[in-house]
Design an enzyme around this catalytic site. Structure first.
Site, PDB file in Angstrom:
ATOM      1  CE  LYS A   1      -3.835  -2.528   1.869  1.00  0.00           C
ATOM      2  NZ  LYS A   1      -4.538  -3.099   3.007  1.00  0.00           N
TER       3      LYS A   1
ATOM      4  CD  GLN B   1      -3.682  -4.898   6.168  1.00  0.00           C
ATOM      5  OE1 GLN B   1      -3.454  -3.887   5.525  1.00  0.00           O
ATOM      6  NE2 GLN B   1      -4.326  -5.927   5.660  1.00  0.00           N
TER       7      GLN B   1
ATOM      8  CG  ASP C   1     -10.264  -0.570   4.194  1.00  0.00           C
ATOM      9  OD1 ASP C   1     -10.026  -0.733   2.979  1.00  0.00           O
ATOM     10  OD2 ASP C   1      -9.641  -1.142   5.108  1.00  0.00           O
TER      11      ASP C   1
END
Ligand code: NAD
Length: 283
Positions: free
Chosen positions: A54, A98, A121
């Site tokens: 990322k 994460q 997200d």
């Protein structure tokens, strides 16, 4: 007849180039450099690789990034405090925690602490609610990537029969709303669906997001259908999708491989979401 292969690597590269160009334009137009903050708790090797990828993608897109790495024994309260602080930090546009966190931490409590304006997200109740209501917000990256692949493949969504197998908050549920938003006729199938092959074989667009290697075979695919395989399953025979590719490729009109299909799209859509969050905050 063998299906057209939808190349997720190529589409992902296109999206990332497009985002990089838009980031430059945004900055040239007086905007700030978008910044993504990642948070990783514990020492899971796969999670470390995902986070490192990322950051590489951010660099290539001209997006700034900061990383917070916390020891596995970090308390839920300390993690929530950090996520809330990032939400208040004016220098940060996107927050990515994460997942999954270590077992003693409730992922829902952490997600609830994310500032919805920075929720790249798309997992907070605010963004899930906006999506379910057909209103603009930050959309989860993997389902957004599925739509991008369908558009790239030229699949007609308006009025099409779309069947999604799997109803997780991460993939299946957001896809229901995204496909409804494109005027598809949407069916959500899941572990309690009675005759999965009968339901799937109606689909012009079949999306598998299950987590069971090669669950769907030729019997599940309508001739000529577009098949998108979200599954990533590690098996003794290597990485497998939720679709038996060798069987389905003979029946489908277009199909994504695993790896090289949906997988590379998630990170590209994360870049797009970080830019979108930066733009929205700049208004
Ligand atoms: P999940 O475990 O949260 O949800 C799985 C869903 O599948 C559930 O809704 C369940 O009802 C359904 N299901 C389970 N067994 C079934 C069966 N036998 N028949 C029909 N439905 C069944 O999983 P998830 O997080 O949505 O992930 C699904 C798959 O997608 C996994 O393989 C995961 O690794 C992969 N994934 C890939 C990406 C990516 O970037 N490509 C991102 C997220 C998830």
């Amino acid at each position: 007849m063998s299906a057209k292969i939808i190349d997720g690597k190529a589409v992902s590269a296109e999206v990332r180039e497009r985002v990089a160009a838009e980031v430059s334009e945004f900055i040239e137009g007086g905007g700030h450099q978008p910044v993504l903050a990642t948070v990783l708790v514990g020492d899971d090797p796969a999670s470390h690789v995902y986070v490192a990828n990322k950051h590489k993608a951010c660099e290539a897109a001209g997006i700034g990034s900061v990383h917070h790495e916390l020891p596995a024994e970090t308390s839920q309260a300390d993690l929530v405090t950090l996520v809330e602080a990032l939400g208040d930090d004016d220098a940060i546009d996107g927050i990515l925690v994460q997942l999954p966190p270590p077992e003693h931490i409730d992922p829902d409590a952490v997600i609830a602490a994310i500032n919805p304006a920075k929720d790249v997200d798309g997992l907070t109740a605010t963004n899930a609610g906006l999506l379910a209501g057909g209103r603009p917000g930050l959309v989860p990256c993997t389902p957004a990537g599925v739509i991008e692949l369908l558009d790239h493949a030229g699949t007609e969504l308006e009025g099409a029969e779309a069947v999604i197998v799997g109803r997780s908050n991460l993939v299946g549920r957001p896809l229901i709303s995204l496909l409804l938003g494109r005027n598809a006729t949407v069916t959500a199938a899941h572990s309690r669906t009675r005759d999965l092959a009968a339901v799937c074989s109606r689909a012009d667009v079949l999306v598998a997001a299950v987590g069971v290697p090669e669950l769907l075979g030729a019997d599940h695919v309508k001739p000529g259908a577009t098949v998108i395989d979200v599954g990533i399953n590690r098996t003794d025979d290597g990485l497998k999708g939720d679709v038996d590719f060798e069987a389905a490729v003979e029946v489908a009109g277009a199909i994504t491989p695993v790896p090289g299909g949906v997988g590379p799209m998630t990170i590209a859509m994360l870049m797009a979401n970080t830019l979108a969050a930066a733009r929205a905050r700049a208004i």
